[in-house]
Motif scaffolding. Structure first.
Motif, PDB file in Angstrom:
ATOM      1  N   ALA A  71       0.829  -1.206   0.000  1.00  0.00           N
ATOM      2  CA  ALA A  71       0.000   0.000   0.000  1.00  0.00           C
ATOM      3  C   ALA A  71       0.862   1.255   0.000  1.00  0.00           C
ATOM      4  N   LYS A  72       1.938   1.256   0.790  1.00  0.00           N
ATOM      5  CA  LYS A  72       2.837   2.418   0.822  1.00  0.00           C
ATOM      6  C   LYS A  72       3.457   2.650  -0.554  1.00  0.00           C
ATOM      7  N   TYR A  73       3.863   1.556  -1.214  1.00  0.00           N
ATOM      8  CA  TYR A  73       4.441   1.671  -2.557  1.00  0.00           C
ATOM      9  C   TYR A  73       3.413   2.254  -3.540  1.00  0.00           C
ATOM     10  N   LEU A  74       2.191   1.748  -3.466  1.00  0.00           N
ATOM     11  CA  LEU A  74       1.149   2.226  -4.384  1.00  0.00           C
ATOM     12  C   LEU A  74       0.840   3.705  -4.158  1.00  0.00           C
ATOM     13  N   LEU A  75       0.815   4.117  -2.919  1.00  0.00           N
ATOM     14  CA  LEU A  75       0.541   5.526  -2.632  1.00  0.00           C
ATOM     15  C   LEU A  75       1.654   6.421  -3.176  1.00  0.00           C
ATOM     16  N   ALA A  76       2.894   5.931  -3.125  1.00  0.00           N
ATOM     17  CA  ALA A  76       4.000   6.704  -3.694  1.00  0.00           C
ATOM     18  C   ALA A  76       3.854   6.824  -5.203  1.00  0.00           C
ATOM     19  N   VAL A  77       3.489   5.704  -5.852  1.00  0.00           N
ATOM     20  CA  VAL A  77       3.276   5.717  -7.305  1.00  0.00           C
ATOM     21  C   VAL A  77       2.141   6.661  -7.666  1.00  0.00           C
ATOM     22  N   ARG A  78       1.041   6.530  -6.952  1.00  0.00           N
ATOM     23  CA  ARG A  78      -0.141   7.323  -7.271  1.00  0.00           C
ATOM     24  C   ARG A  78       0.059   8.800  -6.938  1.00  0.00           C
ATOM     25  N   GLY A  79       0.883   9.077  -5.918  1.00  0.00           N
ATOM     26  CA  GLY A  79       1.160  10.466  -5.569  1.00  0.00           C
ATOM     27  C   GLY A  79       1.902  11.207  -6.660  1.00  0.00           C
ATOM     28  N   ALA A  80       2.637  10.442  -7.481  1.00  0.00           N
ATOM     29  CA  ALA A  80       3.413  11.062  -8.561  1.00  0.00           C
ATOM     30  C   ALA A  80       2.592  11.252  -9.835  1.00  0.00           C
ATOM     31  N   ILE A  81       1.389  10.680  -9.898  1.00  0.00           N
ATOM     32  CA  ILE A  81       0.604  10.707 -11.142  1.00  0.00           C
ATOM     33  C   ILE A  81       0.314  12.136 -11.627  1.00  0.00           C
ATOM     34  N   THR A  83      -8.715  12.125 -17.722  1.00  0.00           N
ATOM     35  CA  THR A  83      -8.643  10.671 -17.786  1.00  0.00           C
ATOM     36  C   THR A  83      -8.885  10.053 -16.408  1.00  0.00           C
ATOM     37  N   ASP A  84      -9.679   8.992 -16.379  1.00  0.00           N
ATOM     38  CA  ASP A  84      -9.965   8.293 -15.130  1.00  0.00           C
ATOM     39  C   ASP A  84      -8.777   7.389 -14.782  1.00  0.00           C
ATOM     40  N   LEU A  85      -8.015   7.794 -13.782  1.00  0.00           N
ATOM     41  CA  LEU A  85      -6.828   7.034 -13.368  1.00  0.00           C
ATOM     42  C   LEU A  85      -7.027   6.450 -11.973  1.00  0.00           C
ATOM     43  N   PHE A  86      -8.292   6.214 -11.618  1.00  0.00           N
ATOM     44  CA  PHE A  86      -8.624   5.767 -10.271  1.00  0.00           C
ATOM     45  C   PHE A  86      -7.847   4.515  -9.854  1.00  0.00           C
ATOM     46  N   SER A  87      -7.822   3.505 -10.703  1.00  0.00           N
ATOM     47  CA  SER A  87      -7.270   2.215 -10.277  1.00  0.00           C
ATOM     48  C   SER A  87      -5.854   1.959 -10.780  1.00  0.00           C
ATOM     49  N   VAL A  88      -5.124   3.004 -11.152  1.00  0.00           N
ATOM     50  CA  VAL A  88      -3.734   2.831 -11.596  1.00  0.00           C
ATOM     51  C   VAL A  88      -2.891   2.333 -10.419  1.00  0.00           C
ATOM     52  N   ILE A  89      -2.132   1.243 -10.656  1.00  0.00           N
ATOM     53  CA  ILE A  89      -1.388   0.634  -9.552  1.00  0.00           C
ATOM     54  C   ILE A  89       0.111   0.531  -9.828  1.00  0.00           C
ATOM     55  N   SER A  90       0.564   1.048 -10.982  1.00  0.00           N
ATOM     56  CA  SER A  90       2.000   1.028 -11.276  1.00  0.00           C
ATOM     57  C   SER A  90       2.271   1.993 -12.426  1.00  0.00           C
ATOM     58  N   GLU A  91       3.534   2.320 -12.633  1.00  0.00           N
ATOM     59  CA  GLU A  91       3.905   3.173 -13.762  1.00  0.00           C
ATOM     60  C   GLU A  91       3.556   2.482 -15.081  1.00  0.00           C
ATOM     61  N   GLU A  92       3.750   1.178 -15.134  1.00  0.00           N
ATOM     62  CA  GLU A  92       3.414   0.433 -16.357  1.00  0.00           C
ATOM     63  C   GLU A  92       1.920   0.510 -16.639  1.00  0.00           C
ATOM     64  N   ASP A  93       1.119   0.370 -15.596  1.00  0.00           N
ATOM     65  CA  ASP A  93      -0.332   0.483 -15.727  1.00  0.00           C
ATOM     66  C   ASP A  93      -0.720   1.882 -16.198  1.00  0.00           C
TER      67      ASP A  93
END
Length: 632
Positions: free
Chosen positions: A282-292, A323-333
């Motif tokens: 979860a911490k990793y995902l929040l870091a990824v999503r925080g950069a979106i 763009t709806d980026l609600f469920s983005v879980i990685s940079e690749e996604d």
């Protein structure tokens, strides 16, 4: 049993024929021959579950069963309620201002109202100003559905109120709708900040309802394991005066978005991972999503600054921001999502966002390809090593060059170029230009080389290039003056290609076709030429390839690049042999057209100028190009 099910089972519509089925089982006599009570219970369980396809329906033989009634929480003293809540709730603030909220029991509506101030001070106000939230329901195995609106409301806006769930209770035959609350005690977290919910295989009941609701409201990403798949309400009911009991789900949930429920099947996570690793994930995902947001802004800036189709830029920027980026879980996604949207809006296959595995470095084009030596001897050596000229049997000229030399190098050494290339082939009947090993170079020399394949007059416009980064438009025409003999437009030109042919080599092959000046023979070219530039998004593994050039041919059509499809597709090693067959065929056509021209001159009553235009057109080798042969 039939009577109990008809009065209590939460799917009464599935019970049609149940009583008749039980009567048939009795009439068959088989069930009456079972003497062991536990065996009978097992047989009945299999029958009921099979008939109704519901694993929650069970029949048991329990001669010593004593029902246990859990105490009603609102009736407990206030001190016990406070102790219960404090034991089942944990709040913390993690690094990077991430809130952490763990709830192991979801309290009901009355209890929540009683403890409103305590909940506000010890839970909601503590997490209100965090940047994002991890909501841990991995250990939540008990709770009441009536408390769900309190939780959902804290993570929603006050208006509009949201329909959360609908609960149907069969024994009372009543339906209750759950909605968010327009006013609550404490500061709302709102619906904009990131929230991740953690689940495990033990997460059950009201906690599943919370996770399921947030998932389908697109308010939270679920991380962990599939939840237990509990039920809204299950009762164990005694069958008549016997010591048999049937366990029946007496209420059910309908989600207004999906029309389905979390019951039995559980809540499936967005990111499936074992429960004990869920917090780290979860911490990793929040870091990824925080950069979106910053990533999207960087991409928008690059497109606005560099994309060659300027008329499409406003729509692209608008779409990126919405763009709806609600469920983005990685940079690749993220790359996949944005790529799909950009392709849809631009209809340009060259506008691509990629995820570079392990942050692979971007390979820049070799700048040496377009450098020009000052020394005249070095210039001549460059021309000598680049161009290979032969005269093949059948008086066919052969010209091979594996890269396009910068224009200034050709103009500075044009006399040597004329002597090296154009003088030897000037009297040949046909010309082969071999680009099978040509991997590019500088496009500045395209117009000069094409000029030698046309007549000195009239002047020709070959193509136009618009460069977005410099915001310049350049038309490429016949040069004002040419040194050396031109090959002219009457004789056949055959361009050989392979899948190695790339970059400017592809441009040349494309122009030969669009100008109707020759026949392309061989393999489809590499397709690497996209008139694009790749930009890496700083601090990420993402890169965007942006078309920075519009290549507009002589027909005013914009070529998007990509592989050039030959007029005659053969293996590269067979291309030269194929030239001779096609050239012989073209020679026969020339003879036919010459005879037709003579007949027209003798017999066709038409103005002399018009007649000359027709005969000149028929004698031009351009008429031999596959796209023009149909006009014959």
């Amino acid at each position: 049993m039939a009577k109990i099910l008809l009065e209590n089972y939460c799917f009464p519509e599935n019970l049609v024929g149940m009583q008749e089925a039980i009567q048939q089982a009795i009439d068959s006599g088989e069930i009456l021959r079972i003497s062991d009570r536990k065996t009978l219970a097992s047989v009945l369980t299999v029958g009921v579950q099979g008939a109704l396809n519901d694993p929650r329906l069970t029949v048991s033989y329990e001669p010593n069963f004593v029902p246990v009634m859990p105490p009603l929480l609102p009736s407990l003293p206030i001190e016990q309620l406070i102790r219960l809540v404090r034991n089942s709730v944990k709040v913390d603030i993690l690094e990077n201002n991430i809130g952490y909220l763990r709830i192991d029991r979801i309290i009901g509506e009355e209890t929540a109202a009683t403890l409103g101030s305590l909940l506000r001070d010890n839970i909601w106000d503590k997490i209100a100003h965090t940047s994002s939230l991890i909501f841990d329901l991995r250990y939540s195995t008990a709770g009441q559905l009536s408390g769900i609106p309190f939780i959902i409301s804290y993570f929603s806006d006050p208006v509009p109120i949201i329909h959360i769930d609908t609960v149907y209770d069969r024994p009372s035959n009543t339906t209750r709708e759950l909605w968010t609350m327009p006013s609550i005690k404490g500061e709302r977290y709102g619906k904009k900040k990131d929230m991740i919910i953690l689940t495990s295989k033990h997460t059950m009941g009201a906690a599943e309802a919370v996770a399921y609701t947030f998932k389908h409201l697109k308010r939270a990403i679920i991380v962990g394991e599939r939840s237990a798949g509990g039920s809204v309400k299950v009762r164990k009911i005694r069958v008549g005066g016997s010591e048999f009991y049937i366990t029946v789900p007496v209420a059910r949930s309908f989600n207004p978005i999906t029309g389905q429920s979390w019951e039995v099947s559980g809540v499936s996570p967005t990111v499936n991972i074992i429960a004990k690793e869920a917090v780290a994930k979860a911490k990793y995902l929040l870091a990824v999503r925080g950069a979106i947001p910053s990533i999207v802004q960087s991409i928008s800036n690059i497109i606005e600054r560099s994309y060659a189709f300027t008329d499409k830029v406003p729509a692209l920027l608008h779409h990126l921001q919405s763009t709806d980026l609600f469920s983005v879980i990685s940079e690749e996604d993220l790359a996949i999502r944005l790529n799909q949207d950009l392709q849809t809006v631009s209809e340009d296959p060259r506008l691509i966002i990629k995820y570079l595995q392990d942050n692979a470095a971007i390979v820049e084009e070799d700048p040496e390809l377009c450098t020009v030596p000052d020394d005249q001897e070095l210039l001549r050596a460059l021309i000598d090593s680049t161009f290979k000229v032969e005269i093949l049997p059948g008086n066919t000229g052969y010209l091979r060059f594996d890269k396009f030399v910068e224009l200034s190098a050709l103009t500075k050494s044009e006399e040597f170029m004329a002597k090296k290339v154009w003088e030897p082939i000037k009297d040949t009947d046909n010309l082969i230009i071999d680009l099978r090993y040509n991997t590019g170079g500088c496009s500045t020399s395209l117009a000069l080389i094409l000029s030698y394949l046309h007549d000195i007059s009239p002047k020709h416009h070959f193509f136009t290039i618009y460069t977005r980064i410099q915001n310049t438009t350049t038309a490429y025409n016949t040069p004002l003056q040419i040194t050396g003999p031109t090959y002219g437009s009457k004789r056949g030109v055959y361009v050989l290609t392979s899948y190695h042919t790339a970059s400017v080599g592809e441009e040349f092959a494309y122009l030969i076709q669009s100008l109707h000046r020759g026949t392309v023979i061989g393999e489809i070219t590499s397709g690497t030429l996209m008139h694009s530039k790749m930009f890496q998004i700083e601090g990420t593994g993402l890169a965007i390839t942006v078309p920075v050039i519009n290549f507009i041919d002589n027909n005013e059509e914009c070529w998007l690049g990509g592989g050039v499809v030959p007029d005659a597709i053969v293996l590269a090693e067979d291309a030269e042999d194929q030239v001779h067959e096609i050239a012989d065929f073209h020679q026969g056509l020339r003879s036919l057209m010459e005879e037709t021209g003579e007949l027209l001159e003798k017999h066709y009553a038409i103005h002399e100028v018009a007649l000359k235009a027709i005969t000149d057109s028929m004698s031009s080798s351009a008429m031999l190009s596959p796209s023009r042969l149909m006009t014959l």
